[in-house]
Design an enzyme around this catalytic site. Structure first.
Site, PDB file in Angstrom:
ATOM      1  N   GLY A 150     106.336 -46.226 172.681  1.00 36.33           N
ATOM      2  CA  GLY A 150     107.337 -47.240 172.322  1.00 36.33           C
ATOM      3  C   GLY A 150     106.822 -48.616 172.725  1.00 36.33           C
ATOM      4  O   GLY A 150     106.201 -48.753 173.781  1.00 36.33           O
ATOM      5  N   ARG A 169     103.358 -43.367 167.548  1.00 36.53           N
ATOM      6  CA  ARG A 169     103.245 -42.082 168.244  1.00 36.53           C
ATOM      7  C   ARG A 169     102.350 -41.225 167.346  1.00 36.53           C
ATOM      8  O   ARG A 169     102.610 -41.089 166.154  1.00 36.53           O
ATOM      9  CB  ARG A 169     104.630 -41.481 168.444  1.00 36.53           C
ATOM     10  CG  ARG A 169     105.488 -42.407 169.342  1.00 36.53           C
ATOM     11  CD  ARG A 169     106.502 -41.656 170.135  1.00 36.53           C
ATOM     12  NE  ARG A 169     107.105 -42.507 171.160  1.00 36.53           N
ATOM     13  CZ  ARG A 169     108.106 -43.368 170.937  1.00 36.53           C
ATOM     14  NH1 ARG A 169     108.631 -43.483 169.734  1.00 36.53           N
ATOM     15  NH2 ARG A 169     108.586 -44.090 171.925  1.00 36.53           N
ATOM     16  N   ASP A 218     103.370 -42.602 180.045  1.00 41.81           N
ATOM     17  CA  ASP A 218     102.626 -41.446 180.563  1.00 41.81           C
ATOM     18  C   ASP A 218     101.896 -40.678 179.466  1.00 41.81           C
ATOM     19  O   ASP A 218     100.764 -40.229 179.659  1.00 41.81           O
ATOM     20  CB  ASP A 218     103.511 -40.528 181.411  1.00 41.81           C
ATOM     21  CG  ASP A 218     104.682 -39.970 180.631  1.00 41.81           C
ATOM     22  OD1 ASP A 218     105.036 -40.560 179.587  1.00 41.81           O
ATOM     23  OD2 ASP A 218     105.256 -38.952 181.061  1.00 41.81           O
ATOM     24  N   THR A 246     106.089 -49.520 179.314  1.00 40.76           N
ATOM     25  CA  THR A 246     107.237 -48.763 178.803  1.00 40.76           C
ATOM     26  C   THR A 246     108.505 -49.322 179.429  1.00 40.76           C
ATOM     27  O   THR A 246     108.514 -49.637 180.623  1.00 40.76           O
ATOM     28  CB  THR A 246     107.133 -47.250 179.107  1.00 40.76           C
ATOM     29  OG1 THR A 246     108.407 -46.647 178.836  1.00 40.76           O
ATOM     30  CG2 THR A 246     106.741 -46.945 180.538  1.00 40.76           C
ATOM     31  N   ASP A 256     111.020 -47.642 180.015  1.00 45.00           N
ATOM     32  CA  ASP A 256     111.743 -46.559 180.693  1.00 45.00           C
ATOM     33  C   ASP A 256     111.573 -46.539 182.213  1.00 45.00           C
ATOM     34  O   ASP A 256     112.379 -45.938 182.918  1.00 45.00           O
ATOM     35  CB  ASP A 256     111.299 -45.193 180.132  1.00 45.00           C
ATOM     36  CG  ASP A 256     111.553 -45.072 178.641  1.00 45.00           C
ATOM     37  OD1 ASP A 256     112.382 -45.835 178.120  1.00 45.00           O
ATOM     38  OD2 ASP A 256     110.912 -44.218 177.990  1.00 45.00           O
ATOM     39  N   ASP A 263     109.447 -44.860 183.863  1.00 44.44           N
ATOM     40  CA  ASP A 263     109.347 -43.449 184.247  1.00 44.44           C
ATOM     41  C   ASP A 263     107.969 -43.067 184.772  1.00 44.44           C
ATOM     42  O   ASP A 263     107.609 -41.890 184.814  1.00 44.44           O
ATOM     43  CB  ASP A 263     109.726 -42.537 183.064  1.00 44.44           C
ATOM     44  CG  ASP A 263     108.875 -42.797 181.831  1.00 44.44           C
ATOM     45  OD1 ASP A 263     108.102 -43.776 181.820  1.00 44.44           O
ATOM     46  OD2 ASP A 263     108.977 -42.025 180.868  1.00 44.44           O
ATOM     47  N   ARG A 316     114.919 -42.730 177.846  1.00 47.60           N
ATOM     48  CA  ARG A 316     114.468 -41.351 177.612  1.00 47.60           C
ATOM     49  C   ARG A 316     115.003 -40.453 178.737  1.00 47.60           C
ATOM     50  O   ARG A 316     116.189 -40.395 178.938  1.00 47.60           O
ATOM     51  CB  ARG A 316     112.949 -41.304 177.500  1.00 47.60           C
ATOM     52  CG  ARG A 316     112.497 -40.192 176.543  1.00 47.60           C
ATOM     53  CD  ARG A 316     111.024 -39.986 176.528  1.00 47.60           C
ATOM     54  NE  ARG A 316     110.342 -41.043 175.788  1.00 47.60           N
ATOM     55  CZ  ARG A 316     109.134 -40.913 175.290  1.00 47.60           C
ATOM     56  NH1 ARG A 316     108.485 -39.793 175.421  1.00 47.60           N
ATOM     57  NH2 ARG A 316     108.566 -41.899 174.656  1.00 47.60           N
TER      58      ARG A 316
HETATM   59  P1  ADP Z   1     104.542 -43.035 176.147  1.00 51.57           P
HETATM   60  O1  ADP Z   1     103.113 -43.416 176.194  1.00 51.57           O
HETATM   61  O2  ADP Z   1     105.461 -44.213 176.138  1.00 51.57           O
HETATM   62  O3  ADP Z   1     104.913 -41.978 177.163  1.00 51.57           O
HETATM   63  P2  ADP Z   1     104.533 -40.962 174.150  1.00 51.57           P
HETATM   64  O4  ADP Z   1     104.858 -39.863 175.101  1.00 51.57           O
HETATM   65  O5  ADP Z   1     105.200 -40.972 172.812  1.00 51.57           O
HETATM   66  O6  ADP Z   1     104.812 -42.395 174.717  1.00 51.57           O
HETATM   67  O7  ADP Z   1     102.940 -40.920 173.945  1.00 51.57           O
HETATM   68  C1  ADP Z   1     102.311 -41.902 173.151  1.00 51.57           C
HETATM   69  C2  ADP Z   1     101.106 -41.322 172.499  1.00 51.57           C
HETATM   70  O8  ADP Z   1     100.158 -40.900 173.470  1.00 51.57           O
HETATM   71  C3  ADP Z   1     101.371 -40.054 171.686  1.00 51.57           C
HETATM   72  O9  ADP Z   1     101.901 -40.338 170.430  1.00 51.57           O
HETATM   73  C4  ADP Z   1      99.974 -39.477 171.586  1.00 51.57           C
HETATM   74  O10 ADP Z   1      99.216 -40.194 170.646  1.00 51.57           O
HETATM   75  C5  ADP Z   1      99.423 -39.809 172.971  1.00 51.57           C
HETATM   76  N1  ADP Z   1      99.591 -38.639 173.847  1.00 51.57           N
HETATM   77  C6  ADP Z   1     100.741 -38.184 174.378  1.00 51.57           C
HETATM   78  N2  ADP Z   1     100.530 -37.069 175.107  1.00 51.57           N
HETATM   79  C7  ADP Z   1      99.202 -36.804 175.025  1.00 51.57           C
HETATM   80  C8  ADP Z   1      98.355 -35.773 175.530  1.00 51.57           C
HETATM   81  N3  ADP Z   1      98.822 -34.777 176.285  1.00 51.57           N
HETATM   82  N4  ADP Z   1      97.046 -35.843 175.240  1.00 51.57           N
HETATM   83  C9  ADP Z   1      96.542 -36.825 174.468  1.00 51.57           C
HETATM   84  N5  ADP Z   1      97.297 -37.819 173.948  1.00 51.57           N
HETATM   85  C10 ADP Z   1      98.606 -37.827 174.213  1.00 51.57           C
HETATM   86  O1  F6P Z   2     110.027 -44.867 175.522  1.00 46.80           O
HETATM   87  C1  F6P Z   2     110.734 -45.987 175.067  1.00 46.80           C
HETATM   88  C2  F6P Z   2     111.937 -45.564 174.269  1.00 46.80           C
HETATM   89  O2  F6P Z   2     112.612 -46.723 173.827  1.00 46.80           O
HETATM   90  C3  F6P Z   2     112.902 -44.645 174.993  1.00 46.80           C
HETATM   91  O3  F6P Z   2     113.746 -45.338 175.873  1.00 46.80           O
HETATM   92  C4  F6P Z   2     113.622 -44.004 173.837  1.00 46.80           C
HETATM   93  O4  F6P Z   2     114.135 -42.740 174.177  1.00 46.80           O
HETATM   94  C5  F6P Z   2     112.540 -43.863 172.816  1.00 46.80           C
HETATM   95  O5  F6P Z   2     111.545 -44.826 173.133  1.00 46.80           O
HETATM   96  C6  F6P Z   2     113.025 -44.080 171.419  1.00 46.80           C
HETATM   97  O6  F6P Z   2     111.942 -43.972 170.575  1.00 46.80           O
HETATM   98  P1  F6P Z   2     111.911 -44.250 169.007  1.00 46.80           P
HETATM   99  O7  F6P Z   2     113.261 -44.722 168.608  1.00 46.80           O
HETATM  100  O8  F6P Z   2     110.863 -45.285 168.829  1.00 46.80           O
HETATM  101  O9  F6P Z   2     111.520 -42.949 168.420  1.00 46.80           O
END
Ligand code: ADP
Ligand code: F6P
Length: 353
Positions: free
Chosen positions: A11, A76, A107, A129, A131, A133, A175
């Site tokens: 995000g 994502r 993360d 982020t 969040d 988190d 989240r």
């Molecule tokens: P955030 O980085 O905010 O936690 P996401 O969990 O959506 O957001 O992860 C963002 C992107 O990071 C994912 O769409 C993917 O491309 C990559 N990613 C997430 N988890 C993994 C993983 N276990 N290994 C490799 N890439 C990952």
């Molecule tokens: O991780 C940021 C965040 O805005 C969270 O707070 C929320 O749950 C999520 O992304 C929403 O994601 P999207 O609407 O982009 O799928």
């Protein structure tokens, strides 16, 4: 040192552009060419190299510092969890002579960064982020901004609630993390807060708390709910309960802020026998799309500079954070293993008053 690259992932969060701008300024100081990768790990899939990589010069990065969103765009990218995709991405970066990558994200994005590091690409992570988190750091880019957006919104909502003597349910993002909800509630004088970390909760208990506020003469309570808390609600027959009062609910509908306000309306009563008529607001993307506060922007600036310096000094597999007001870096695996303690004392205090 040769070329480096930067991407934003997950995000978007306020401060991402500030960090990229600082990275560009610092890279320029060391004469390191800087590549901006379009749409997070999507840009490393090799599908559209013409569009996926832009040379970030001082000229096109300077004006980013105070902008909302992420100019590099984000995404994502589910495929990036696959090893073959990571191997290919590392090859693409090597073929372009990219000697280091800065990943700005949460993360999930850091796991992608660690995977690339395992493929031999030096990576540095900046926590981006709303969040909050990521347990290893006291702040993440965008959290302070998101909280301030929510605080402004709740203050306006409370002004209207006061004028009408009506309670209000406010849903905020985060989240699985309740920090935005907790800080918003504490900063605005909200009477009730519900966060996912509080484990299971139930509608009747919240209705009892709202009724107790009404009994004490407060007809305008604010109930701040973290979006992740809905899944922690004990089973409740939403359809059965609301249809009995003539509210239209589809059988498969899940609880929402609006439905929750309607449930509370029928579970609570005003001293004159009327219903309290709670309303609901979901704050949504205004939290993510705001311009960064000074706190987020200054952290973003420092983090951007530190990230380039780390790569310049041959460091890799590190993530940047803030602890006791000081910027630091640590090993990515150590950082990802940290467990965040939830501020239960503050949570209980808000709900007890
Ligand atoms: P955030 O980085 O905010 O936690 P996401 O969990 O959506 O957001 O992860 C963002 C992107 O990071 C994912 O769409 C993917 O491309 C990559 N990613 C997430 N988890 C993994 C993983 N276990 N290994 C490799 N890439 C990952
Ligand atoms: O991780 C940021 C965040 O805005 C969270 O707070 C929320 O749950 C999520 O992304 C929403 O994601 P999207 O609407 O982009 O799928």
């Amino acid at each position: 040192m040769s070329k480096i690259a930067v991407l934003t992932s997950g995000g978007d969060s306020p401060g991402m552009n500030t960090a990229v701008s600082a990275i560009a300024r610092c890279a320029a100081l060391y004469d390191m060419p800087l590549i901006g990768v379009d749409r997070g790990y999507n840009g490393l899939l090799g599908k559209n190299p013409e569009k996926d990589f832009v040379h970030l010069t001082l000229e096109n990065a300077l004006d980013m510092a105070d902008q909302a969103g992420t100019r590099l765009r984000t995404a994502r990218c589910v495929e990036f969890k696959e090893k073959s995709v990571q191997e290919n991405a590392a090859k693409i970066l090597r073929d372009m002579d990219v000697a280091g990558l800065i990943v700005i994200g949460g993360d999930g994005s850091f796991q992608g960064a660690r995977a690339l590091c395992e493929q031999g690409i030096p990576t540095i992570g900046i926590p981006g982020t709303i969040d909050n988190d990521l347990a290893y750091t006291e702040m993440t880019l965008g959290f302070d901004t998101a909280v301030n957006v929510c605080v402004d919104a709740v203050r306006s909502i409370r002004a209207t609630s006061r004028s009408h003597d009506r309670p209000h349910v406010v849903e905020v993002m985060g989240r699985h993390c309740g920090d935005i909800a907790l800080m918003t509630a504490a900063s605005t004088g909200a009477e009730i807060v519900i966060a996912p970390e509080a484990d299971q909760w139930n509608v009747d208990e919240v209705a009892r708390r709202l009724q107790s506020q009404i009994n004490r003469g407060n007809y305008r309570s604010t109930i701040v709910v973290a979006e992740g808390a809905w899944t922690m609600m004990e089973d409740f027959d939403l359809h059965g309960y609301l249809t009995a009062y003539g509210v239209r609910v589809h059988e498969d509908d899940k609880i929402t802020a609006d439905y929750f306000a309607k449930v509370l309306n029928h579970k609570c009563v005003m001293p004159d026998g009327n219903r309290p008529e709670p309303r609901a607001t979901v704050i949504g993307y205004t939290q993510r799309g705001a311009r960064p506060t000074a706190r987020d922007a200054s952290f973003a600036f420092e983090a951007g500079v530190m990230a380039v310096n780390l790569l310049h000094h041959g460091m890799s597999n590190r993530v940047i954070g803030m602890r006791l007001g000081k910027i630091f870096h640590e090993d990515i695996t150590t950082a990802l293993a940290a467990k965040r303690p939830f501020n239960r004392q503050l949570y209980n205090t808000i709900n007890a008053l």
